[in-house]
Design a protein around this motif. Structure first.
Motif, PDB file in Angstrom:
ATOM      1  N   THR A  27     -50.117  -9.109  -3.857  1.00 17.94           N
ATOM      2  CA  THR A  27     -49.764  -9.722  -2.572  1.00 17.94           C
ATOM      3  C   THR A  27     -50.602  -9.088  -1.477  1.00 17.94           C
ATOM      4  O   THR A  27     -51.215  -8.033  -1.656  1.00 17.94           O
ATOM      5  CB  THR A  27     -48.266  -9.516  -2.253  1.00 17.94           C
ATOM      6  OG1 THR A  27     -48.003  -8.115  -2.156  1.00 17.94           O
ATOM      7  CG2 THR A  27     -47.387 -10.138  -3.317  1.00 17.94           C
ATOM      8  N   ARG A  28     -50.584  -9.745  -0.315  1.00 16.38           N
ATOM      9  CA  ARG A  28     -51.246  -9.225   0.881  1.00 16.38           C
ATOM     10  C   ARG A  28     -50.473  -9.722   2.096  1.00 16.38           C
ATOM     11  O   ARG A  28     -49.685 -10.676   1.989  1.00 16.38           O
ATOM     12  CB  ARG A  28     -52.704  -9.681   0.931  1.00 16.38           C
ATOM     13  CG  ARG A  28     -52.874 -11.182   0.979  1.00 16.38           C
ATOM     14  CD  ARG A  28     -54.328 -11.563   1.269  1.00 16.38           C
ATOM     15  NE  ARG A  28     -54.543 -12.995   1.137  1.00 16.38           N
ATOM     16  CZ  ARG A  28     -54.179 -13.908   2.043  1.00 16.38           C
ATOM     17  NH1 ARG A  28     -53.528 -13.528   3.154  1.00 16.38           N
ATOM     18  NH2 ARG A  28     -54.423 -15.185   1.847  1.00 16.38           N
ATOM     19  N   ASP A  46     -52.247 -19.603   5.876  1.00 17.33           N
ATOM     20  CA  ASP A  46     -51.885 -19.538   4.462  1.00 17.33           C
ATOM     21  C   ASP A  46     -50.849 -20.621   4.143  1.00 17.33           C
ATOM     22  O   ASP A  46     -49.950 -20.888   4.952  1.00 17.33           O
ATOM     23  CB  ASP A  46     -51.294 -18.176   4.112  1.00 17.33           C
ATOM     24  CG  ASP A  46     -52.353 -17.087   4.025  1.00 17.33           C
ATOM     25  OD1 ASP A  46     -53.545 -17.449   3.967  1.00 17.33           O
ATOM     26  OD2 ASP A  46     -51.986 -15.901   4.024  1.00 17.33           O
ATOM     27  N   PRO A  47     -50.940 -21.275   2.962  1.00 17.75           N
ATOM     28  CA  PRO A  47     -49.959 -22.291   2.595  1.00 17.75           C
ATOM     29  C   PRO A  47     -48.557 -21.704   2.539  1.00 17.75           C
ATOM     30  O   PRO A  47     -48.350 -20.577   2.072  1.00 17.75           O
ATOM     31  CB  PRO A  47     -50.424 -22.755   1.214  1.00 17.75           C
ATOM     32  CG  PRO A  47     -51.841 -22.337   1.100  1.00 17.75           C
ATOM     33  CD  PRO A  47     -51.981 -21.102   1.934  1.00 17.75           C
ATOM     34  N   ILE A  92     -46.088 -18.094  -0.055  1.00 20.99           N
ATOM     35  CA  ILE A  92     -45.376 -16.894   0.423  1.00 20.99           C
ATOM     36  C   ILE A  92     -44.580 -16.272  -0.720  1.00 20.99           C
ATOM     37  O   ILE A  92     -43.907 -16.964  -1.491  1.00 20.99           O
ATOM     38  CB  ILE A  92     -44.432 -17.254   1.595  1.00 20.99           C
ATOM     39  CG1 ILE A  92     -45.248 -17.718   2.811  1.00 20.99           C
ATOM     40  CG2 ILE A  92     -43.555 -16.064   1.972  1.00 20.99           C
ATOM     41  CD1 ILE A  92     -44.406 -18.182   3.981  1.00 20.99           C
ATOM     42  N   HIS A  93     -44.693 -14.974  -0.874  1.00 24.43           N
ATOM     43  CA  HIS A  93     -43.952 -14.223  -1.899  1.00 24.43           C
ATOM     44  C   HIS A  93     -42.669 -13.693  -1.245  1.00 24.43           C
ATOM     45  O   HIS A  93     -42.683 -12.692  -0.509  1.00 24.43           O
ATOM     46  CB  HIS A  93     -44.820 -13.072  -2.423  1.00 24.43           C
ATOM     47  CG  HIS A  93     -44.315 -12.480  -3.706  1.00 24.43           C
ATOM     48  ND1 HIS A  93     -43.066 -11.906  -3.821  1.00 24.43           N
ATOM     49  CD2 HIS A  93     -44.897 -12.367  -4.936  1.00 24.43           C
ATOM     50  CE1 HIS A  93     -42.894 -11.463  -5.038  1.00 24.43           C
ATOM     51  NE2 HIS A  93     -43.998 -11.734  -5.753  1.00 24.43           N
ATOM     52  N   GLN A 143     -45.360 -11.787   3.164  1.00 28.34           N
ATOM     53  CA  GLN A 143     -46.393 -11.447   2.183  1.00 28.34           C
ATOM     54  C   GLN A 143     -46.861 -12.733   1.481  1.00 28.34           C
ATOM     55  O   GLN A 143     -46.062 -13.617   1.162  1.00 28.34           O
ATOM     56  CB  GLN A 143     -45.837 -10.473   1.140  1.00 28.34           C
ATOM     57  CG  GLN A 143     -45.419  -9.127   1.709  1.00 28.34           C
ATOM     58  CD  GLN A 143     -46.616  -8.300   2.153  1.00 28.34           C
ATOM     59  OE1 GLN A 143     -47.557  -8.098   1.386  1.00 28.34           O
ATOM     60  NE2 GLN A 143     -46.569  -7.815   3.390  1.00 28.34           N
ATOM     61  N   THR A 144     -48.162 -12.827   1.235  1.00 27.25           N
ATOM     62  CA  THR A 144     -48.760 -13.978   0.552  1.00 27.25           C
ATOM     63  C   THR A 144     -49.191 -13.575  -0.845  1.00 27.25           C
ATOM     64  O   THR A 144     -49.751 -12.488  -1.047  1.00 27.25           O
ATOM     65  CB  THR A 144     -49.983 -14.501   1.341  1.00 27.25           C
ATOM     66  OG1 THR A 144     -49.540 -14.929   2.630  1.00 27.25           O
ATOM     67  CG2 THR A 144     -50.645 -15.671   0.626  1.00 27.25           C
TER      68      THR A 144
END
Length: 358
Positions: free
Chosen positions: A170-171, A177-178, A182-183, A194-195
């Protein structure tokens, strides 16, 4: 004598059967095959000293004495069929060139039992037996330019394609970002959006674009045949290296669609389907303007690698260049005399231009 002659003419075929099973024979030019016919006389009247007249497509060639016409050959085979007899006939033929070999006409000419006349019986159903003659394979040099490094998708540092299943971390969330990337678990842990970071991959499938509408003139049919032989080589090359491929050809399909399409697939069965599709292309048949085909395909999903085969005009190149701008790699098969090579569309000498033909 008149009564016997009349009775024979009227009833000799009452119980005569010609079997007509579905039979497809796959072949290459130069192979020897057999056209099989089975006649059964289930009645008591014999058929003596008759001749079976068979007319078939000239993509086949018989060793018998034949009568040649524009697109067909006709051969006569002597036959005698006694009461309640079943007879199987095999007519040896050679696959002469790419195409579909079918029996077009079957006639049985029977002399009257008293010799006064002949009885001409015409089989008026469609005969289902056919020989599918695949095109020969002619090498395309340079195709190793897009040779895969493994059996399918492979990881790459820079690619317009991603594989969501290959997540490796993740980042922090960036604007743009879509939302579905998303995490949420990592976001809850860190109290910060977080993505998901997913693996970049290259998808090595091919889209083969084939323009069979060539410029009319001397050698037009020979040019089309050579082009289809190069396409067959590309199909086998892709199959051997487990590269999925699809085919678009500017031959009018069902419902007026200006192309026929073999959907994306791989494996030996897919190769057989591709070769059969190529075998059924008639260079003198009804084609569609290539620009219409490109216009339709422009709206469809396409593979990362697009290989174009056939004549190109300025309006065709404009569409192909738009596909390059969308991230596709576009190649052209450049055919010179008896050789062909694969070159990037934007390289020098990579296209062959022709006058506008509509």
């Amino acid at each position: 004598m008149f009564f016997v002659s009349h009775f024979y003419e009227k009833h000799v075929d009452d119980y005569l059967i010609l079997e007509n099973p579905n039979r497809k024979i796959r072949s290459y030019p130069g192979d020897e095959e057999q056209l099989n016919l089975t006649l059964i006389q289930k009645g008591i009247l014999p058929i003596l000293n008759a001749k079976l007249v068979i007319k078939y497509d000239m993509v086949l060639e018989s060793t018998y004495d034949v009568r040649k016409e524009e697109q067909t050959e006709t051969v006569e085979v002597p036959i005698t069929l006694l009461s309640f007899e079943r007879k199987e006939l095999s007519l040896p033929v050679f696959a002469k060139r790419r195409g579909i070999g079918k029996i077009r006409v079957i006639r049985l000419v029977i002399p009257n039992i008293l010799g006064f006349s002949e009885i001409d019986l015409l089989y008026n159903l469609y005969h289902k037996q056919e020989i599918v003659i695949y095109p020969s394979l002619k090498e395309v040099k340079g195709v190793e330019l897009i040779k895969p490094r493994n059996n399918g998708d492979h990881q790459a540092k820079h690619s317009i394609y991603e594989q969501p299943l290959l997540q490796y971390g993740t980042r922090p969330y960036d604007h743009g970002d879509p939302f579905n990337r998303i995490h949420w678990k990592a976001t809850a842990k860190r109290n910060e959006l977080q993505t998901k970071v997913v693996e970049k991959v290259n998808q090595l499938s091919w889209t083969l674009m084939i323009n069979v509408k060539t410029v009319y003139g001397t050698g037009m049919i020979e040019k089309t045949e050579q082009m289809l032989e190069h396409v067959a080589y590309l199909c086998r090359f892709a199959t051997e290296r487990q590269i999925p491929f699809e085919i678009y050809i500017n031959v009018r399909g069902k419902g007026g669609v200006p192309y026929v399409h073999l959907p994306l697939g791989e494996g030996n069965q897919h190769l057989m389907n591709a070769l059969e599709l190529l075998a059924r292309i008639n260079p003198l048949g009804l084609t569609a303007p290539y620009k219409h085909t490109l216009s339709y395909v422009h709206q469809q999903g396409k593979s990362p690698y697009i290989i174009q085969i056939g004549d190109l005009e300025e309006n065709h190149i404009a569409v192909l260049k738009r596909w390059e701008q969308q991230g596709h790699s576009v190649y052209n098969v450049e055919i010179n005399n008896l050789t062909a090579k694969l070159v990037p569309l934007n390289s020098k000498g990579g296209t062959v231009l022709h006058e506008q033909s509509g």
